[in-house]
Design an enzyme around this catalytic site. Structure first.
Site, PDB file in Angstrom:
ATOM      1  N   LYS A 186       0.841  -1.237   0.129  1.00 29.74           N
ATOM      2  CA  LYS A 186      -0.053   0.036   0.120  1.00 29.74           C
ATOM      3  C   LYS A 186       1.124   1.295  -0.074  1.00 29.74           C
ATOM      4  O   LYS A 186       1.233   1.824   0.874  1.00 29.74           O
ATOM      5  CB  LYS A 186      -0.873   0.125   1.194  1.00 29.74           C
ATOM      6  CG  LYS A 186      -2.086   1.073   0.910  1.00 29.74           C
ATOM      7  CD  LYS A 186      -2.802   1.677   2.213  1.00 29.74           C
ATOM      8  CE  LYS A 186      -2.122   2.766   2.661  1.00 29.74           C
ATOM      9  NZ  LYS A 186      -2.022   4.197   1.669  1.00 29.74           N
ATOM     10  N   GLU A 261       9.706   1.137  10.667  1.00 27.63           N
ATOM     11  CA  GLU A 261      10.731   2.308  10.359  1.00 27.63           C
ATOM     12  C   GLU A 261      10.111   3.728  10.385  1.00 27.63           C
ATOM     13  O   GLU A 261       9.277   4.047   9.531  1.00 27.63           O
ATOM     14  CB  GLU A 261      11.330   1.976   8.793  1.00 27.63           C
ATOM     15  CG  GLU A 261      12.606   2.706   8.848  1.00 27.63           C
ATOM     16  CD  GLU A 261      12.639   4.090   8.264  1.00 27.63           C
ATOM     17  OE1 GLU A 261      12.669   5.002   8.996  1.00 27.63           O
ATOM     18  OE2 GLU A 261      12.747   4.387   6.841  1.00 27.63           O
ATOM     19  N   CYS A 295      13.479  10.668   6.684  1.00 35.50           N
ATOM     20  CA  CYS A 295      13.377  10.124   7.832  1.00 35.50           C
ATOM     21  C   CYS A 295      14.599  10.274   8.361  1.00 35.50           C
ATOM     22  O   CYS A 295      14.798  10.649   9.629  1.00 35.50           O
ATOM     23  CB  CYS A 295      12.747   8.780   7.910  1.00 35.50           C
ATOM     24  SG  CYS A 295      13.652   7.766   7.124  1.00 35.50           S
ATOM     25  N   GLU A 392       9.843  16.048  15.127  1.00 34.29           N
ATOM     26  CA  GLU A 392      10.250  15.926  13.528  1.00 34.29           C
ATOM     27  C   GLU A 392       9.432  16.833  13.011  1.00 34.29           C
ATOM     28  O   GLU A 392       8.034  16.960  12.845  1.00 34.29           O
ATOM     29  CB  GLU A 392      10.061  14.307  13.359  1.00 34.29           C
ATOM     30  CG  GLU A 392      10.502  14.254  11.868  1.00 34.29           C
ATOM     31  CD  GLU A 392      10.249  12.718  11.318  1.00 34.29           C
ATOM     32  OE1 GLU A 392       9.000  12.359  11.541  1.00 34.29           O
ATOM     33  OE2 GLU A 392      11.055  12.210  10.688  1.00 34.29           O
TER      34      GLU A 392
HETATM   35  P1  ADP Z   1       3.032  11.171   6.799  1.00 35.24           P
HETATM   36  O1  ADP Z   1       2.468  11.663   8.266  1.00 35.24           O
HETATM   37  O2  ADP Z   1       4.322  11.230   6.775  1.00 35.24           O
HETATM   38  O3  ADP Z   1       2.101  11.362   5.983  1.00 35.24           O
HETATM   39  P2  ADP Z   1       2.011   8.346   7.701  1.00 35.24           P
HETATM   40  O4  ADP Z   1       2.568   7.796   8.619  1.00 35.24           O
HETATM   41  O5  ADP Z   1       0.631   9.088   7.888  1.00 35.24           O
HETATM   42  O6  ADP Z   1       3.115   9.463   6.994  1.00 35.24           O
HETATM   43  O7  ADP Z   1       1.627   7.710   6.220  1.00 35.24           O
HETATM   44  C1  ADP Z   1       2.642   6.581   5.897  1.00 35.24           C
HETATM   45  C2  ADP Z   1       1.676   5.318   5.302  1.00 35.24           C
HETATM   46  O8  ADP Z   1       0.911   5.071   6.264  1.00 35.24           O
HETATM   47  C3  ADP Z   1       0.817   6.098   4.012  1.00 35.24           C
HETATM   48  O9  ADP Z   1       0.610   4.809   3.352  1.00 35.24           O
HETATM   49  C4  ADP Z   1      -0.432   6.178   4.812  1.00 35.24           C
HETATM   50  O10 ADP Z   1      -1.584   5.909   4.025  1.00 35.24           O
HETATM   51  C5  ADP Z   1      -0.547   4.956   5.716  1.00 35.24           C
HETATM   52  N1  ADP Z   1      -1.573   5.064   6.953  1.00 35.24           N
HETATM   53  C6  ADP Z   1      -1.651   6.128   7.624  1.00 35.24           C
HETATM   54  N2  ADP Z   1      -2.870   5.834   8.670  1.00 35.24           N
HETATM   55  C7  ADP Z   1      -2.722   4.832   8.794  1.00 35.24           C
HETATM   56  C8  ADP Z   1      -3.426   3.674   9.498  1.00 35.24           C
HETATM   57  N3  ADP Z   1      -4.222   4.289  10.549  1.00 35.24           N
HETATM   58  N4  ADP Z   1      -3.316   2.337   9.397  1.00 35.24           N
HETATM   59  C9  ADP Z   1      -2.455   2.131   8.267  1.00 35.24           C
HETATM   60  N5  ADP Z   1      -1.780   2.853   7.547  1.00 35.24           N
HETATM   61  C10 ADP Z   1      -1.829   4.048   7.815  1.00 35.24           C
END
Ligand code: ADP
Length: 488
Positions: A186, A261, A295, A392
């Site tokens: 995903k 990570e 990161c 961050e």
């Molecule tokens: P950022 O804050 O840098 O956008 P995220 O951690 O929100 O990073 O996103 C990283 C990935 O995790 C993306 O593919 C996002 O769609 C996914 N993601 C965000 N929220 C969830 C969740 N609750 N469960 C699983 N995956 C998630």
């Protein structure tokens, strides 16, 4: 600063070897961060699509040819994927730049060749799923034969972020395929394009249906559904620490394996004897590469007091000279941030820094107009307790501090919830190793920063994550050890 945004055909999900719409028919759009204009409509999956993908992955894993094939057959396919990524390098670099905003020159030099390298490297690991023969300790020798073997972990959910979309997908997919796992990939909703291209390449290269599925969509729906699914054996996640913690909470219901990570606030430590030219260039690269959306961004600068003023002055000159523009312009050095949300986050942090009393040596504002551009920024006069020093930001914002003693700078470096990376700039070999030993970080660079390689295990201490990816650590990530004991 705007260039016309190409319109791409709609993107679908890839389940069981076929491109399909989301069952609900829902879509989302991905935008060009240089203009804010939509690039393509993308199918937006929910739990029912995820369930289909998991079923297809389970069937491929249990009954399909991939895990049972001679490991060299898997190797050959992974090598083919690497070749195809290289052959389509220009197109993939342009897609990455369009979707994420990053300078196309960086995508050409870093993202795309590194993604190919990961597949080429992991092709070798397919033939190295080795166990050990174990001489038993408390039994007369010769009565038992005991050994370990490594089994593929099974169906793995792989959730990746938007900062290096293709490369992060490669980090996940290549080792999983090498060891025979079936994957549900995903990508982030902000950057769906190159993951779709990768899945198409893998299919064409010979990865069988169901072995690699693509789920597009929002994190809180499709991402969360992958994590919650009881038939997913493992989640490999790269993203924010906040979402990482949510994944741990949700994944604990089924005790699935989880590797994370996450974020960082990596220190760049410049000793008084450092090669000044190299250190200034290195510190600029550490924070401004990929607009600071890395990161391992070197977002906290610690410079010895004997060279601090000169160092900051030179760094300000470098930051002011960086060419800001749309990623697709080959001369661009700083592209837009990935999204409006990210622009607001970065601007908000700089405002917080100002209110906390930091000085702004350069930058400190958005470019304005269309697109999500923010100027390279250096904050000075910071105290270690400030939010801009502790949290961050994930943007082109550096906080600079002077130090006197090595013990003091090590204490500052370690005064963080994060522990992903650090760099040390010095000509003193002994001191470099001593500080490398004392700093709590998963990767320590000496006289360089952001050097990544498929052979080097990567991951974080503390709230920067769980586990290590790449290198020999990939074996732990995607296989389960099994002990077998035979009475002779
Ligand atoms: P950022 O804050 O840098 O956008 P995220 O951690 O929100 O990073 O996103 C990283 C990935 O995790 C993306 O593919 C996002 O769609 C996914 N993601 C965000 N929220 C969830 C969740 N609750 N469960 C699983 N995956 C998630």
């Amino acid at each position: 600063m705007s260039t016309p945004t190409p319109q791409l055909p709609p993107l679908k999900l890839f389940i069981n070897g076929e491109w399909v719409d989301a069952r609900s028919g829902a879509t989302l759009s991905t935008v060009n961060p240089a203009t804010g204009q939509p690039i393509a409509q993308v199918a937006s999956a929910d739990a029912q699509d995820v369930d289909l993908a998991v079923r297809s992955a389970r069937a491929a894993f249990e009954k399909g040819p991939w895990a049972k094939a001679p490991p060299m057959a898997r190797s050959r396919v992974l090598t083919r994927i690497a070749d195809m990524i290289e052959a389509r390098g220009e197109e993939l670099a342009a897609l990455e730049s369009l979707d994420n905003g990053k300078p196309v020159s960086a995508a050409r030099m870093a993202d795309i060749p590194s993604a190919a390298n990961v597949f080429r490297y992991m092709a070798g690991w397919a033939t190295r799923m080795e166990g050990e023969q174990l001489p038993l300790a408390g039994r007369p020798q010769g009565q038992f034969l005991a050994y370990t073997q490594r089994d593929p972990m099974g169906v793995v959910g792989q959730i990746v972020p938007w900062n290096f979309p293709l490369l992060m997908a490669a980090w996940k997919v290549a080792p999983a395929l090498a060891f025979g796992c079936a994957s549900i990939l995903k990508p982030a909703e902000q950057t769906p394009l190159t993951a779709a291209a990768l899945v198409a390449i893998a299919h064409e290269a010979g990865v069988p249906p169901g072995q690699l599925n693509l789920i597009q969509g929002l994190g809180h729906s499709s991402g969360a559904a992958i994590v919650a699914h009881p038939d997913v054996d493992k989640i490999a996640f790269t993203g924010s620490t906040e979402v990482g913690k949510m994944i741990v909470r949700s994944g604990s219901d089924t005790l699935k394996r989880i590797s994370l990570e996450l974020g960082g606030k990596s220190p760049v430590i410049v000793m008084g004897d450092a090669d000044l030219d190299a250190a200034v260039k290195g510190a600029a690269h550490a924070i401004f590469f990929n607009q600071g959306q890395v990161c391992t961004a070197g977002s906290r600068l610690y410079v010895h007091e004997s060279i601090y003023d000169k160092f900051v002055e030179r760094l300000v000159a470098v930051a002011s000279a960086l060419k800001i523009g749309p990623g697709l312009d080959p001369d661009t050095q700083i592209g837009p941030l990935v999204s409006d949300e990210q622009l607001r986050r970065v601007a908000g942090y700089v405002d917080i820094g100002r209110k906390e009393g930091a000085g702004v040596a350069v930058g400190g504002e958005a470019v304005g107009g269309a697109g999500y551009f923010y100027r390279p920024t250096i904050l000075t006069d910071v105290r270690q307790s400030m939010r801009v020093v502790q949290e961050e930001i994930f943007g082109p914002v550096l906080v600079a501090t002077r130090f006197k003693e090595v013990d003091e700078v090590v204490a500052h470096a370690n005064n963080s919830i994060y522990g992903l990376a650090a760099s040390i700039w010095t000509r003193d070999v002994s001191r470099a190793h001593a500080v490398a030993r004392a700093v709590q970080a998963g990767t320590v660079w000496i006289n360089c920063h952001h050097v990544m390689d498929a052979a080097m295990p990567f991951g974080g201490y503390k709230e920067s994550g769980w586990g290590r990816e790449m290198g020999s650590a990939a074996l732990e990530m995607y296989t389960e050890p099994k002990t077998v004991c035979i009475q002779l």
